[in-house]
Write a protein that holds these residues in place. Structure first.
Motif, PDB file in Angstrom:
ATOM      1  N   ALA A   2       0.973  -1.585   0.029  1.00  0.00           N
ATOM      2  CA  ALA A   2       0.014   0.051   0.299  1.00  0.00           C
ATOM      3  C   ALA A   2       1.175   1.316  -0.151  1.00  0.00           C
ATOM      4  N   ASP A   3       1.882   0.966   0.714  1.00  0.00           N
ATOM      5  CA  ASP A   3       2.977   2.121   0.306  1.00  0.00           C
ATOM      6  C   ASP A   3       4.392   2.164   0.454  1.00  0.00           C
ATOM      7  N   GLU A   4       5.294   2.769   0.436  1.00  0.00           N
ATOM      8  CA  GLU A   4       6.727   3.185  -0.322  1.00  0.00           C
ATOM      9  C   GLU A   4       7.054   2.337   0.429  1.00  0.00           C
ATOM     10  N   GLY A   5       6.995   2.417   2.430  1.00  0.00           N
ATOM     11  CA  GLY A   5       7.850   1.736   3.196  1.00  0.00           C
ATOM     12  C   GLY A   5       7.057   0.551   3.701  1.00  0.00           C
ATOM     13  N   ASP A   6       6.819   0.519   5.266  1.00  0.00           N
ATOM     14  CA  ASP A   6       6.065  -0.599   6.379  1.00  0.00           C
ATOM     15  C   ASP A   6       5.482   0.413   7.127  1.00  0.00           C
ATOM     16  N   GLN A   7       4.301   1.905   6.496  1.00  0.00           N
ATOM     17  CA  GLN A   7       3.163   2.551   7.600  1.00  0.00           C
ATOM     18  C   GLN A   7       1.930   2.091   7.372  1.00  0.00           C
ATOM     19  N   SER A   8       1.905   1.274   6.271  1.00  0.00           N
ATOM     20  CA  SER A   8       0.198   0.745   6.553  1.00  0.00           C
ATOM     21  C   SER A   8      -0.625   2.124   6.252  1.00  0.00           C
ATOM     22  N   GLN A   9      -0.397   2.537   5.477  1.00  0.00           N
ATOM     23  CA  GLN A   9      -0.892   4.156   5.162  1.00  0.00           C
ATOM     24  C   GLN A   9      -1.424   3.428   3.217  1.00  0.00           C
ATOM     25  N   GLN A  10      -3.225   3.510   2.912  1.00  0.00           N
ATOM     26  CA  GLN A  10      -3.991   3.194   1.753  1.00  0.00           C
ATOM     27  C   GLN A  10      -3.753   3.459   0.958  1.00  0.00           C
ATOM     28  N   ILE A  11      -1.960   4.089   0.539  1.00  0.00           N
ATOM     29  CA  ILE A  11      -2.328   4.646  -0.967  1.00  0.00           C
ATOM     30  C   ILE A  11      -2.549   3.556  -1.993  1.00  0.00           C
ATOM     31  N   ASN A  12      -1.315   3.393  -2.020  1.00  0.00           N
ATOM     32  CA  ASN A  12      -1.285   1.925  -3.551  1.00  0.00           C
ATOM     33  C   ASN A  12      -2.651   2.084  -3.318  1.00  0.00           C
TER      34      ASN A  12
END
Length: 326
Positions: free
Chosen positions: A40-50
C-alpha cells in the motif's frame, strides 16, 4: 473498467472489500490483507495509498473465526461498485454452507454490479450458494474436493492447483496460498515490483503461480516432480471413476509419453500400475474402517464388479477382502 470509490480523496490503483463467513479461517484472511498492506505504501507504514481495503458486515458485531479469535467489521456493507474486488473468506464448511445469508445476498449484489469476486478457502462454497459458479471452474482444497464434487454437479472442481482465475470469479484453496493470490492481484494492478516487495517482507521469494500443485494430502507418496505430484492428486481424486493416462496427460498439458517417463522415474511404476495400488490401498482402508458392503467398495475403488476387485485385492495382499475385514 472497475469503478473507484467517490469517497476516496486519491483514487487507489486497487480497492478491496472483505466479507467474512462465520468460523472463517484466519490465515487466508490475514495473508491476503497483509500482502495488500505491504503493497500500500513505499515503506511499512500501512498507509492505504496504492491500494485500500475495508472489512464489511451487516453491522459492527464481531465475527468469530474457526480458532475463536473475533474480528469486528469496520463498516456496514458498502456499494460493491466502489471496489475492484469483493473477497469472501470461508472456513468451517458447515458454517459456510448454512450461515450468513446476508453475505450471500451481498455477493449477488456484487455480481449484478459486475464486480469480480474472490473466494478464499471455502469462500468458494459461499459463491456457489449465491449461484455464481454455474459451469465455472472452482478451486477447492483436496480436503474438500469430495464435498464439492458430490453436492454441486454444475460446478467444475479443481483441486490439483493453488488457485483458479476464471475471469470475474477467482477461487483459492486457502491457507498460505492466499498470499500467492494476493501477489497475483497486486502485480496485475500495481506491477511486479510492488508484488515482490510485499511478498518478500512476508518472507516469500516470489508468488507461486496459479497452476502450481497443491501440497499432497497425507500419504506415503512423496515425489519431487511437479507434474507427477499433480498427477497423483488427480489419481486420488478419481478413485471411483479411474482416468485414462491420456485424460491425465491432457489435464496436465503434457504428452502421454512424457508423463509415463516422469512417473516411472519418480515411483518406479507405470502410472496405471501405481493407480491400481492407490485404489486397492483405499479399498483395504474401507474394509478395515467401515462396514460398507464389498460390492460398494469395489465400485468406490473403480473396479467393474466384486469379482474383479477380489482378484486384484488377493493378488496385491495375498488375502481375500473378507479375510481382511475379519
Amino acid at each position: 473498467m472497475p469503478k473507484k470509490s467517490s469517497l476516496y480523496k486519491i483514487s487507489p490503483s486497487l480497492s478491496v472489500g472483505f466479507v467474512l463467513m462465520p468460523s472463517f479461517t484466519l490465515l487466508p484472511f490475514s495473508a491476503f490483507i497483509d500482502a495488500l498492506r505491504l503493497a500500500a505504501d513505499e515503506g511499512d507504514q500501512s498507509q492505504q495509498i496504492n491500494c485500500r481495503w475495508t472489512l464489511m458486515g451487516p453491522n459492527l458485531d464481531a465475527i468469530s473465526s474457526s480458532s475463536g479469535v473475533q474480528i469486528k467489521p469496520w463498516e456496514s456493507y458498502r456499494n460493491p461498485v466502489e471496489f475492484d474486488y469483493i473477497v469472501v473468506v470461508g472456513g468451517l464448511l458447515q458454517k459456510t454452507l448454512h450461515g450468513s445469508q446476508h453475505v450471500i445476498d451481498y455477493l449477488q449484489q456484487a455480481n449484478r454490479a459486475h464486480v469480480p469476486i474472490i473466494g478464499l478457502c471455502t469462500g468458494s462454497f459461499a459463491m456457489i450458494r449465491a449461484g455464481l459458479m454455474h459451469q465455472r471452474r472452482c478451486c477447492v482444497s483436496w480436503f474438500h474436493y469430495k464435498d464439492l464434487a458430490e453436492h454441486y454437479h454444475d460446478v467444475i472442481p479443481v483441486a490439483e492447483q493453488l488457485f483458479v482465475d476464471d475471469g470475474d470469479r477467482i477461487t483459492c484453496a486457502g491457507g498460505a496460498v492466499a498470499a500467492d493470490l494476493a501477489g497475483y492481484i497486486i502485480e496485475r494492478h500495481l506491477g511486479q515490483s510492488w508484488a515482490r516487495k510485499s511478498l518478500r517482507i512476508l518472507q516469500m521469494d516470489s508468488p507461486r503461480p496459479a497452476n502450481a500443485p497443491q501440497p499432497q494430502p497425507a500419504s506415503d507418496y512423496q515425489v519431487k516432480n511437479k507434474s507427477v505430484a499433480r498427477a497423483l492428486l488427480l489419481l486420488e481424486q478419481n478413485l471411483s471413476r479411474p482416468l485414462s493416462t491420456d485424460e491425465i496427460a491432457d489435464r496436465l498439458n503434457i504428452s502421454k509419453r512424457q508423463l509415463e517417463r516422469l512417473f516411472i522415474a519418480e515411483t518406479g511404476d507405470s502410472l496405471q500400475k501405481f493407480y491400481r495400488k492407490i485404489r486397492l490401498n483405499y479399498g483395504l482402508w474401507l474394509l478395515q474402517n467401515t462396514q460398507r458392503l464389498i460390492t460398494d467398495i469395489a465400485q468406490e475403488t473403480g473396479f467393474s464388479d466384486t469379482a474383479h476387485f477380489s482378484r486384484a485385492f488377493r493378488a496385491a495382499f495375498d488375502k481375500k477382502p473378507t479375510q481382511c475385514r475379519e
